[in-house]
Motif scaffolding. Structure first.
Motif, PDB file in Angstrom:
ATOM      1  N   PRO A 106       0.828  -1.214   0.000  1.00 12.02           N
ATOM      2  CA  PRO A 106       0.000   0.000   0.000  1.00 12.02           C
ATOM      3  C   PRO A 106       0.859   1.259   0.000  1.00 12.02           C
ATOM      4  CG  PRO A 106      -0.706  -1.551   1.706  1.00 12.02           C
ATOM      5  CD  PRO A 106       0.611  -2.042   1.195  1.00 12.02           C
ATOM      6  N   ILE A 107       0.449   2.238  -0.790  1.00 14.76           N
ATOM      7  CA  ILE A 107       1.123   3.542  -0.809  1.00 14.76           C
ATOM      8  C   ILE A 107       0.382   4.512   0.098  1.00 14.76           C
ATOM      9  CG2 ILE A 107       1.771   5.514  -2.245  1.00 14.76           C
ATOM     10  CD1 ILE A 107       1.996   3.539  -4.601  1.00 14.76           C
ATOM     11  N   THR A 108      -0.930   4.624  -0.129  1.00 10.73           N
ATOM     12  CA  THR A 108      -1.776   5.505   0.680  1.00 10.73           C
ATOM     13  C   THR A 108      -3.227   5.119   0.472  1.00 10.73           C
ATOM     14  OG1 THR A 108      -2.372   7.823   1.153  1.00 10.73           O
ATOM     15  CG2 THR A 108      -2.029   7.248  -1.146  1.00 10.73           C
ATOM     16  N   LEU A 109      -4.056   5.469   1.413  1.00  6.96           N
ATOM     17  CA  LEU A 109      -5.486   5.421   1.183  1.00  6.96           C
ATOM     18  C   LEU A 109      -5.861   6.561   0.245  1.00  6.96           C
ATOM     19  CD1 LEU A 109      -6.673   4.609   4.785  1.00  6.96           C
ATOM     20  CD2 LEU A 109      -7.407   3.333   2.767  1.00  6.96           C
ATOM     21  N   LEU A 110      -6.746   6.290  -0.694  1.00  8.57           N
ATOM     22  CA  LEU A 110      -7.231   7.317  -1.625  1.00  8.57           C
ATOM     23  C   LEU A 110      -8.571   7.879  -1.191  1.00  8.57           C
ATOM     24  CD1 LEU A 110      -6.568   5.630  -5.086  1.00  8.57           C
ATOM     25  CD2 LEU A 110      -5.391   7.646  -4.185  1.00  8.57           C
ATOM     26  N   LEU A 111      -9.400   7.015  -0.629  1.00  9.51           N
ATOM     27  CA  LEU A 111     -10.789   7.378  -0.377  1.00  9.51           C
ATOM     28  C   LEU A 111     -11.393   6.356   0.572  1.00  9.51           C
ATOM     29  CD1 LEU A 111     -13.400   9.005  -1.228  1.00  9.51           C
ATOM     30  CD2 LEU A 111     -13.649   7.361  -3.102  1.00  9.51           C
ATOM     31  N   CYS A 173      -1.582  10.135  -8.242  1.00  9.54           N
ATOM     32  CA  CYS A 173      -0.231   9.842  -8.754  1.00  9.54           C
ATOM     33  C   CYS A 173       0.391  11.082  -9.395  1.00  9.54           C
ATOM     34  CB  CYS A 173      -0.285   8.704  -9.771  1.00  9.54           C
ATOM     35  SG  CYS A 173      -0.582   7.077  -9.054  1.00  9.54           S
ATOM     36  N   ARG A 174      -0.426  11.830 -10.115  1.00 15.39           N
ATOM     37  CA  ARG A 174       0.084  12.986 -10.839  1.00 15.39           C
ATOM     38  C   ARG A 174       0.241  14.223  -9.960  1.00 15.39           C
ATOM     39  NH1 ARG A 174      -4.108  12.017 -15.916  1.00 15.39           N
ATOM     40  NH2 ARG A 174      -3.036  10.188 -16.809  1.00 15.39           N
ATOM     41  N   ASP A 175      -0.644  14.350  -8.979  1.00 19.38           N
ATOM     42  CA  ASP A 175      -0.614  15.533  -8.115  1.00 19.38           C
ATOM     43  C   ASP A 175      -1.257  15.193  -6.773  1.00 19.38           C
ATOM     44  OD1 ASP A 175      -0.387  18.099  -7.122  1.00 19.38           O
ATOM     45  OD2 ASP A 175      -2.158  18.853  -8.183  1.00 19.38           O
ATOM     46  N   PRO A 176      -0.490  14.616  -5.853  1.00 20.56           N
ATOM     47  CA  PRO A 176      -1.068  14.215  -4.557  1.00 20.56           C
ATOM     48  C   PRO A 176      -1.707  15.410  -3.848  1.00 20.56           C
ATOM     49  CG  PRO A 176       1.136  13.297  -4.832  1.00 20.56           C
ATOM     50  CD  PRO A 176       0.936  14.273  -5.950  1.00 20.56           C
ATOM     51  N   TRP A 177      -2.979  15.253  -3.471  1.00 22.27           N
ATOM     52  CA  TRP A 177      -3.681  16.387  -2.868  1.00 22.27           C
ATOM     53  C   TRP A 177      -3.845  16.230  -1.349  1.00 22.27           C
ATOM     54  CZ3 TRP A 177      -6.318  12.417  -5.198  1.00 22.27           C
ATOM     55  CH2 TRP A 177      -7.364  11.845  -4.497  1.00 22.27           C
ATOM     56  N   HIS A 178      -3.407  15.111  -0.810  1.00 26.67           N
ATOM     57  CA  HIS A 178      -3.393  14.965   0.648  1.00 26.67           C
ATOM     58  C   HIS A 178      -2.169  14.142   1.031  1.00 26.67           C
ATOM     59  CE1 HIS A 178      -4.635  10.716   0.744  1.00 26.67           C
ATOM     60  NE2 HIS A 178      -5.544  10.998  -0.161  1.00 26.67           N
ATOM     61  N   PRO A 179      -1.701  14.270   2.265  1.00 20.57           N
ATOM     62  CA  PRO A 179      -0.524  13.513   2.688  1.00 20.57           C
ATOM     63  C   PRO A 179      -0.771  12.007   2.607  1.00 20.57           C
ATOM     64  CG  PRO A 179      -1.088  15.229   4.288  1.00 20.57           C
ATOM     65  CD  PRO A 179      -2.224  15.142   3.332  1.00 20.57           C
ATOM     66  N   VAL A 180       0.315  11.250   2.488  1.00 17.49           N
ATOM     67  CA  VAL A 180       0.203   9.796   2.538  1.00 17.49           C
ATOM     68  C   VAL A 180      -0.502   9.403   3.841  1.00 17.49           C
ATOM     69  CG1 VAL A 180       1.519   7.670   2.827  1.00 17.49           C
ATOM     70  CG2 VAL A 180       2.189   9.326   1.076  1.00 17.49           C
ATOM     71  N   GLY A 254     -12.768  16.045   6.177  1.00 20.93           N
ATOM     72  CA  GLY A 254     -11.860  14.986   5.776  1.00 20.93           C
ATOM     73  C   GLY A 254     -11.273  14.279   6.983  1.00 20.93           C
ATOM     74  N   VAL A 255     -10.432  13.284   6.682  1.00 24.09           N
ATOM     75  CA  VAL A 255      -9.845  12.422   7.703  1.00 24.09           C
ATOM     76  C   VAL A 255      -8.348  12.702   7.791  1.00 24.09           C
ATOM     77  CG1 VAL A 255      -9.429  10.017   8.381  1.00 24.09           C
ATOM     78  CG2 VAL A 255     -11.585  10.648   7.251  1.00 24.09           C
ATOM     79  N   PHE A 256      -7.885  13.103   8.980  1.00 26.00           N
ATOM     80  CA  PHE A 256      -6.446  13.278   9.208  1.00 26.00           C
ATOM     81  C   PHE A 256      -5.730  11.930   9.203  1.00 26.00           C
ATOM     82  CE2 PHE A 256      -7.976  16.858  12.079  1.00 26.00           C
ATOM     83  CZ  PHE A 256      -7.668  17.862  11.197  1.00 26.00           C
ATOM     84  N   SER A 257      -6.332  10.980   9.931  1.00 25.51           N
ATOM     85  CA  SER A 257      -5.742   9.660  10.104  1.00 25.51           C
ATOM     86  C   SER A 257      -6.832   8.713  10.588  1.00 25.51           C
ATOM     87  CB  SER A 257      -4.582   9.699  11.113  1.00 25.51           C
ATOM     88  OG  SER A 257      -5.034  10.151  12.387  1.00 25.51           O
ATOM     89  N   LEU A 258      -6.556   7.408  10.496  1.00 21.24           N
ATOM     90  CA  LEU A 258      -7.493   6.436  11.039  1.00 21.24           C
ATOM     91  C   LEU A 258      -6.730   5.333  11.746  1.00 21.24           C
ATOM     92  CD1 LEU A 258      -8.327   3.685   8.733  1.00 21.24           C
ATOM     93  CD2 LEU A 258      -7.917   5.790   7.514  1.00 21.24           C
ATOM     94  N   GLN A 259      -7.386   4.747  12.741  1.00 24.18           N
ATOM     95  CA  GLN A 259      -6.747   3.785  13.628  1.00 24.18           C
ATOM     96  C   GLN A 259      -7.506   2.462  13.600  1.00 24.18           C
ATOM     97  OE1 GLN A 259      -5.918   7.625  16.546  1.00 24.18           O
ATOM     98  NE2 GLN A 259      -6.609   5.727  17.510  1.00 24.18           N
ATOM     99  N   SER A 331      -7.130  19.420   2.179  1.00 22.77           N
ATOM    100  CA  SER A 331      -6.032  18.500   1.849  1.00 22.77           C
ATOM    101  C   SER A 331      -5.985  17.353   2.841  1.00 22.77           C
ATOM    102  CB  SER A 331      -4.699  19.264   1.834  1.00 22.77           C
ATOM    103  OG  SER A 331      -4.516  19.960   3.056  1.00 22.77           O
ATOM    104  N   MET A 332      -7.071  16.576   2.841  1.00 32.85           N
ATOM    105  CA  MET A 332      -7.187  15.425   3.736  1.00 32.85           C
ATOM    106  C   MET A 332      -7.817  14.262   2.986  1.00 32.85           C
ATOM    107  SD  MET A 332      -8.681  17.409   7.042  1.00 32.85           S
ATOM    108  CE  MET A 332      -9.519  18.540   5.929  1.00 32.85           C
ATOM    109  N   LEU A 333      -7.683  13.083   3.555  1.00 32.55           N
ATOM    110  CA  LEU A 333      -8.311  11.899   2.987  1.00 32.55           C
ATOM    111  C   LEU A 333      -9.827  12.097   2.985  1.00 32.55           C
ATOM    112  CD1 LEU A 333      -8.112   8.871   2.112  1.00 32.55           C
ATOM    113  CD2 LEU A 333      -8.247   8.308   4.556  1.00 32.55           C
ATOM    114  N   PRO A 334     -10.472  11.970   1.817  1.00 27.68           N
ATOM    115  CA  PRO A 334     -11.935  12.171   1.769  1.00 27.68           C
ATOM    116  C   PRO A 334     -12.685  10.940   2.244  1.00 27.68           C
ATOM    117  CG  PRO A 334     -11.068  11.832  -0.452  1.00 27.68           C
ATOM    118  CD  PRO A 334      -9.878  11.843   0.462  1.00 27.68           C
ATOM    119  N   MET A 335     -13.861  11.204   2.809  1.00 33.54           N
ATOM    120  CA  MET A 335     -14.756  10.146   3.274  1.00 33.54           C
ATOM    121  C   MET A 335     -16.136  10.423   2.707  1.00 33.54           C
ATOM    122  SD  MET A 335     -15.209   8.861   7.172  1.00 33.54           S
ATOM    123  CE  MET A 335     -15.934   7.298   7.584  1.00 33.54           C
ATOM    124  N   HIS A 336     -16.625   9.519   1.869  1.00 33.51           N
ATOM    125  CA  HIS A 336     -17.878   9.729   1.162  1.00 33.51           C
ATOM    126  C   HIS A 336     -18.951   8.741   1.628  1.00 33.51           C
ATOM    127  CE1 HIS A 336     -15.537  11.604  -2.453  1.00 33.51           C
ATOM    128  NE2 HIS A 336     -15.548  12.375  -1.403  1.00 33.51           N
TER     129      HIS A 336
END
Length: 339
Positions: A106-111, A173-180, A254-259, A331-336
């Motif tokens: 895994p690289i990052t969560l996208l959504l 991939c082309r323009d990361p809009w939130h941190p890993v 958005g989501v800063f982080s998840l546990q 600039s955070m992980l989106p949650m839909h």
């Protein structure tokens, strides 16, 4: 030694700084919603789905051909249910290996997509680290085969919902809009939303809603199965400020982080979403007869009516600037919600 109010607020601001940087914070309690929520237990009260978006050097996306009868020979992203005892990352690695033949990381969560706490899908951007493409010769009940899809040639899809996920992965991939952002190995029993719930005014001052006892802390609320996961934020605002609740928008940005831990079935199957939530006054208010009435802004957050809660003004300048930047750029992980 008694801890002063100033010291407590300083500790809360330090915790917010950690969450902003993508770190977690141990769950020590839940402030509301537990009476309407059951402990998260895989196969009983919750279903977690992992889904992998994986590209090659040509930006072709990895697809798998379904073996299930209801979608036989149709194509989809590698995806499947998290099994008992797995972390979300472990589940992704297993699903990609079983369905596509590749090892991945895994690289990052996208959504994150959800239909309440009972069904949550975690979409990862990932990369191939080994293995080989699954062929028809290795077909089994998991999948028939895998392929790289250029996204323009004809391919019968199991569902068009994945097109949005693929586009989301290409965009990142082309323009990361939130941190890993990857799940943090911290245990939790319920599906929870921890709130950094803020109010801002035209002068860019910021207040954070806190609970007073036993010490000042960020509110944590359990998700209830009749609503979206982020409805927990609405429950907090409704309890803290009931008379102004319907004159405000409660917006989870958005989501800063998840546990998540998942190692002990029924005890650590929960997820804690650390979120930024904005309380935004509805600038068009109406009387009971539906007539518009002018709203005079005081520049202050709505008055707290429940003595459990208190607004605390952010005094650390760097924290204030970081929060404003997050709110401005989302600039955070989106949650839909898929409700």
């Amino acid at each position: 030694m008694e801890v002063t109010g100033e010291e407590q607020q300083r500790r809360v601001e330090e915790q917010v700084e950690r969450l902003l940087s993508g770190q977690g914070s141990e769950v020590t309690g839940c402030d509301m919603g537990l009476d309407q929520s059951k402990p998260a237990t895989l196969r009983k009260t919750v279903t977690y789905i992992v889904c992998g978006v994986i590209f090659n050097d040509k930006e072709d996306v990895l697809m798998v051909q379904e073996a299930k009868q209801d979608c036989y020979r149709q194509w989809y992203l590698p995806a499947g249910r998290v099994e008992v005892g797995e972390s979300l990352q472990e589940a992704l690695r297993r699903e990609v290996k079983e369905e596509a033949g590749f090892d991945c990381e895994p690289i990052t969560l996208l959504l994150i997509q959800e239909q309440g706490p009972q069904w949550i899908r975690f979409i990862f951007l990932a990369k191939v680290t080994g293995g080989s493409m699954k062929t028809l010769a290795a077909a089994d009940q998991e999948s028939l085969q895998a392929t790289w899809w250029d996204r323009s040639s004809a391919l019968p899809l199991r569902g068009r919902d994945i097109l949005r996920l693929i586009d989301c992965g290409l965009k990142y991939c082309r323009d990361p809009w939130h941190p890993v952002t990857v799940p943090l190995d911290l245990s939790c029993r319920h599906v929870l939303q921890r709130l950094v719930l803020v109010f801002t005014n035209t002068e860019d001052q910021i207040w954070i809603l806190l609970i007073k006892a036993p010490v000042l802390h960020l509110p944590t609320a359990a998700a209830v199965k009749t609503h979206t996961v982020t409805w927990a934020a609405n429950m907090v605002v409704q309890e803290a400020m009931p008379s102004v609740y319907y004159d405000c928008n409660v917006n989870t940005l958005g989501v800063f982080s998840l546990q998540h831990n998942g190692r002990q079935h029924g005890k650590t199957d929960g997820v804690c979403f650390n979120t930024l939530v904005a309380l935004e006054p509805d600038h068009v208010q109406r009387t009971e007869d539906g007539e518009k009435m002018e709203q005079v802004s005081t520049g202050l957050p709505p008055a707290v009516e429940n003595p459990r809660y208190i607004w605390c003004k952010v005094v650390t300048e760097t924290l204030r600037e970081k929060l404003l930047e997050k709110m401005k750029n989302t600039s955070m992980l989106p949650m839909h919600s898929l409700y």
